[in-house]
Design a protein around this motif. Structure first.
Motif, PDB file in Angstrom:
ATOM      1  N   TYR A  85       0.858  -1.189   0.000  1.00 51.33           N
ATOM      2  CA  TYR A  85       0.000   0.000   0.000  1.00 51.33           C
ATOM      3  C   TYR A  85       0.889   1.232   0.000  1.00 51.33           C
ATOM      4  O   TYR A  85       2.047   1.189   0.450  1.00 51.33           O
ATOM      5  CB  TYR A  85      -0.914   0.033   1.229  1.00 51.33           C
ATOM      6  CG  TYR A  85      -1.874  -1.130   1.288  1.00 51.33           C
ATOM      7  CD1 TYR A  85      -3.105  -1.085   0.650  1.00 51.33           C
ATOM      8  CD2 TYR A  85      -1.535  -2.295   1.988  1.00 51.33           C
ATOM      9  CE1 TYR A  85      -3.985  -2.154   0.695  1.00 51.33           C
ATOM     10  CE2 TYR A  85      -2.399  -3.374   2.040  1.00 51.33           C
ATOM     11  CZ  TYR A  85      -3.626  -3.302   1.386  1.00 51.33           C
ATOM     12  OH  TYR A  85      -4.480  -4.364   1.433  1.00 51.33           O
ATOM     13  N   ASP A 113      -9.372  -1.223  -2.208  1.00 53.65           N
ATOM     14  CA  ASP A 113      -8.322  -0.630  -3.030  1.00 53.65           C
ATOM     15  C   ASP A 113      -7.853   0.711  -2.472  1.00 53.65           C
ATOM     16  O   ASP A 113      -6.688   1.085  -2.625  1.00 53.65           O
ATOM     17  CB  ASP A 113      -8.824  -0.429  -4.468  1.00 53.65           C
ATOM     18  CG  ASP A 113      -9.068  -1.749  -5.177  1.00 53.65           C
ATOM     19  OD1 ASP A 113      -8.302  -2.698  -4.942  1.00 53.65           O
ATOM     20  OD2 ASP A 113     -10.031  -1.839  -5.964  1.00 53.65           O
ATOM     21  N   ILE A 114      -8.765   1.452  -1.849  1.00 47.80           N
ATOM     22  CA  ILE A 114      -8.441   2.755  -1.249  1.00 47.80           C
ATOM     23  C   ILE A 114      -9.170   2.862   0.085  1.00 47.80           C
ATOM     24  O   ILE A 114     -10.355   2.533   0.180  1.00 47.80           O
ATOM     25  CB  ILE A 114      -8.867   3.924  -2.166  1.00 47.80           C
ATOM     26  CG1 ILE A 114      -8.214   3.808  -3.543  1.00 47.80           C
ATOM     27  CG2 ILE A 114      -8.519   5.269  -1.523  1.00 47.80           C
ATOM     28  CD1 ILE A 114      -8.718   4.830  -4.563  1.00 47.80           C
ATOM     29  N   LYS A 176      -5.331   9.152   2.760  1.00 47.27           N
ATOM     30  CA  LYS A 176      -5.657   7.844   2.185  1.00 47.27           C
ATOM     31  C   LYS A 176      -4.452   6.911   2.134  1.00 47.27           C
ATOM     32  O   LYS A 176      -3.304   7.357   2.179  1.00 47.27           O
ATOM     33  CB  LYS A 176      -6.178   8.024   0.749  1.00 47.27           C
ATOM     34  CG  LYS A 176      -7.411   8.903   0.639  1.00 47.27           C
ATOM     35  CD  LYS A 176      -7.756   9.159  -0.816  1.00 47.27           C
ATOM     36  CE  LYS A 176      -9.014  10.000  -0.947  1.00 47.27           C
ATOM     37  NZ  LYS A 176      -8.816  11.385  -0.473  1.00 47.27           N
ATOM     38  N   TYR A 178      -3.484   3.646  -0.671  1.00 46.08           N
ATOM     39  CA  TYR A 178      -3.873   3.068  -1.954  1.00 46.08           C
ATOM     40  C   TYR A 178      -3.203   1.718  -2.125  1.00 46.08           C
ATOM     41  O   TYR A 178      -2.016   1.568  -1.799  1.00 46.08           O
ATOM     42  CB  TYR A 178      -3.410   3.965  -3.112  1.00 46.08           C
ATOM     43  CG  TYR A 178      -3.859   5.400  -3.027  1.00 46.08           C
ATOM     44  CD1 TYR A 178      -4.943   5.853  -3.771  1.00 46.08           C
ATOM     45  CD2 TYR A 178      -3.192   6.320  -2.209  1.00 46.08           C
ATOM     46  CE1 TYR A 178      -5.367   7.176  -3.708  1.00 46.08           C
ATOM     47  CE2 TYR A 178      -3.600   7.639  -2.137  1.00 46.08           C
ATOM     48  CZ  TYR A 178      -4.682   8.067  -2.883  1.00 46.08           C
ATOM     49  OH  TYR A 178      -5.094   9.382  -2.817  1.00 46.08           O
ATOM     50  N   LYS A 179      -3.934   0.768  -2.645  1.00 48.46           N
ATOM     51  CA  LYS A 179      -3.293  -0.482  -3.029  1.00 48.46           C
ATOM     52  C   LYS A 179      -2.297  -0.159  -4.152  1.00 48.46           C
ATOM     53  O   LYS A 179      -2.652   0.478  -5.140  1.00 48.46           O
ATOM     54  CB  LYS A 179      -4.337  -1.504  -3.502  1.00 48.46           C
ATOM     55  CG  LYS A 179      -3.786  -2.911  -3.691  1.00 48.46           C
ATOM     56  CD  LYS A 179      -4.895  -3.904  -4.018  1.00 48.46           C
ATOM     57  CE  LYS A 179      -5.705  -4.225  -2.771  1.00 48.46           C
ATOM     58  NZ  LYS A 179      -6.705  -5.299  -3.055  1.00 48.46           N
ATOM     59  N   ILE A 183      -2.074   2.011  -8.533  1.00 49.49           N
ATOM     60  CA  ILE A 183      -1.221   3.093  -9.026  1.00 49.49           C
ATOM     61  C   ILE A 183      -0.260   2.588 -10.098  1.00 49.49           C
ATOM     62  O   ILE A 183      -0.127   3.184 -11.172  1.00 49.49           O
ATOM     63  CB  ILE A 183      -0.442   3.734  -7.860  1.00 49.49           C
ATOM     64  CG1 ILE A 183      -1.423   4.410  -6.880  1.00 49.49           C
ATOM     65  CG2 ILE A 183       0.587   4.741  -8.375  1.00 49.49           C
ATOM     66  CD1 ILE A 183      -0.777   4.934  -5.620  1.00 49.49           C
ATOM     67  N   ASN A 205      -6.580  11.548  -7.684  1.00 44.65           N
ATOM     68  CA  ASN A 205      -7.616  10.695  -7.109  1.00 44.65           C
ATOM     69  C   ASN A 205      -8.720  10.355  -8.102  1.00 44.65           C
ATOM     70  O   ASN A 205      -9.304   9.270  -8.032  1.00 44.65           O
ATOM     71  CB  ASN A 205      -8.217  11.365  -5.869  1.00 44.65           C
ATOM     72  CG  ASN A 205      -7.411  11.082  -4.623  1.00 44.65           C
ATOM     73  OD1 ASN A 205      -7.059   9.939  -4.351  1.00 44.65           O
ATOM     74  ND2 ASN A 205      -7.102  12.117  -3.865  1.00 44.65           N
ATOM     75  N   ALA A 208      -7.267   7.432  -9.830  1.00 42.86           N
ATOM     76  CA  ALA A 208      -7.127   6.273  -8.938  1.00 42.86           C
ATOM     77  C   ALA A 208      -8.489   5.661  -8.615  1.00 42.86           C
ATOM     78  O   ALA A 208      -8.655   4.434  -8.666  1.00 42.86           O
ATOM     79  CB  ALA A 208      -6.409   6.686  -7.651  1.00 42.86           C
ATOM     80  N   ALA A 212     -10.482   1.876  -9.083  1.00 40.07           N
ATOM     81  CA  ALA A 212     -10.728   1.139  -7.839  1.00 40.07           C
ATOM     82  C   ALA A 212     -12.078   0.423  -7.878  1.00 40.07           C
ATOM     83  O   ALA A 212     -13.058   0.956  -8.397  1.00 40.07           O
ATOM     84  CB  ALA A 212     -10.676   2.090  -6.650  1.00 40.07           C
ATOM     85  N   PHE A 215     -13.793   1.171  -2.015  1.00 36.85           N
ATOM     86  CA  PHE A 215     -13.326   2.384  -1.349  1.00 36.85           C
ATOM     87  C   PHE A 215     -13.996   2.414   0.020  1.00 36.85           C
ATOM     88  O   PHE A 215     -15.220   2.280   0.124  1.00 36.85           O
ATOM     89  CB  PHE A 215     -13.736   3.610  -2.172  1.00 36.85           C
ATOM     90  CG  PHE A 215     -13.262   4.934  -1.645  1.00 36.85           C
ATOM     91  CD1 PHE A 215     -12.239   5.628  -2.288  1.00 36.85           C
ATOM     92  CD2 PHE A 215     -13.852   5.522  -0.527  1.00 36.85           C
ATOM     93  CE1 PHE A 215     -11.809   6.864  -1.812  1.00 36.85           C
ATOM     94  CE2 PHE A 215     -13.428   6.756  -0.043  1.00 36.85           C
ATOM     95  CZ  PHE A 215     -12.408   7.436  -0.686  1.00 36.85           C
TER      96      PHE A 215
END
Length: 355
Positions: A85, A113-114, A176, A178-179, A183, A205, A208, A212, A215
């Motif tokens: 992450y 994912d986020i 946040k 993020y996985k 990205i 974002n 991203a 995703a 979330f």
């Protein structure tokens, strides 16, 4: 062995704040982290302080590069991140010791994912939590991610319009994790502020979140956002802000076209353009702008008469606002330069006294 979370910190001339920021990162309850400190050509003692901190904690990795701006520094951090992450922290801010353990645990449990948390604005003399008026935890999956989160990042619609101060509250990257594969697989990077003026977070974002499938919002203020730094990227006067924001709008519009998103996304962008007249106005009357009142008013007249802004206001619903905001945006809509200017003065005064 790869760390669970990579934390990217872009650094430029923040010697006053580095120790506070890194102390909060080094004391995370989650030990399985790497802290990627990207020194973006600092001319103060930032790099030497980083080196001292890195001697104390091997999880700190220093990247020293020529100055290229915050987006360039974050992109360099992304190229060197190895965690499952990725998180971002600005060097004048700090985080709660449980932040990355809590967010990564939720990400793992929910297969998210986020994951996003709320935050506290720190003004030096006092603090204010950003109130999202949401339950303790909210999960969005599949199409909900696009219809609720992605669309909100583009701009507000319906009752959301009533709170202009929430325009980009969802768009920050530092709230946040993020996985990493979201990205890396989609080659996401930050746009240069020299090109778009601001909102590089929101633009990042938007991309991203589009990719995703899940979330999660956690209504705990793990992040401390320092608002008393007059040297930060978000303070000061930007003389070409309107032109740069039109480039930002063009990027967003191109994105909507490319992915053939629904009509309400274009309405949301339209509303963003209208609400951003507040930002354009506050930038124009900024104390850092040394122009005369007459020149400031001429600048206001210029952007209120811009064809894109005029066109956006034709479709802008003023009925959602409280009376004060309704008056303000009505003055923008009818292009009352004098009224708009003096209302801005009042808003700026209130911001300083009530924040």
């Amino acid at each position: 062995m790869k760390p669970l979370v990579s934390i990217i910190v872009p650094i430029y001339n923040v010697e006053k704040y580095i120790s506070r920021c890194f102390s909060s990162l080094m004391s995370q309850t989650l030990k399985d982290i790497e802290i990627i400190a990207v020194n973006d050509g600092s001319t103060d003692r930032s790099l030497s302080i980083l080196k001292i901190l890195a001697e104390k904690d091997r999880r700190i990795k220093i990247i020293d590069k020529n100055n290229g701006g915050v987006s360039s520094a974050r992109n360099e951090g992304l190229r060197n991140a190895s965690g499952a992450y990725i998180g971002f922290v600005d060097p004048d801010d700090w985080v709660d010791s449980r932040m990355y353990e809590s967010l990564s645990q939720i990400a793992e449990e929910e297969k998210a994912d986020i994951v996003m948390c709320s935050y506290i604005r720190e003004f030096g003399t006092h603090s204010k939590e950003k109130d999202f008026n949401l339950p303790e935890k909210v999960t969005f999956n599949n199409e909900e991610v696009k219809s609720k989160i992605l669309r909100r990042l583009v701009g507000p619609i319906n009752e959301e319009i009533a709170k202009p101060e929430f325009l980009d509250a969802w768009g920050t990257v530092w709230s946040k994790i993020y996985k990493s594969e979201i990205i890396q697989n989609n080659h996401l990077t930050f746009k240069d502020l020299q090109e778009i003026g601001s909102n590089e977070d929101s633009l990042f974002n938007i991309e991203a979140v589009y990719h995703a499938k899940s979330f999660v919002f956690v209504n705990e203020p793990f992040y401390h956002y320092w608002r008393a730094n007059n040297q930060s990227e978000t303070s000061g006067y930007k003389p070409n802000l309107m032109d740069k924001w039109f480039m930002l709008y063009q990027y967003i519009e191109n994105f909507l076209d490319q992915h053939r998103l629904e009509k309400e996304f274009y309405v949301a962008l339209n509303n963003r353009i209208c609400i951003n007249t507040l930002g354009l106005g506050l930038n124009t009357i900024s104390q850092h702008n040394k122009s005369s009142t007459r020149i400031k008013m001429k600048k206001i007249e210029e952007f209120l008469n811009n064809q894109r802004i005029k066109g956006s206001f034709k479709q802008f619903d003023l009925s959602r606002f409280s009376i004060v905001w309704r008056i303000f945006f009505y003055l923008a809509k009818v292009r009352s330069v004098v009224g708009f200017y003096f209302t801005l003065i009042g808003i700026e005064t209130l911001r300083k006294t009530l924040r």
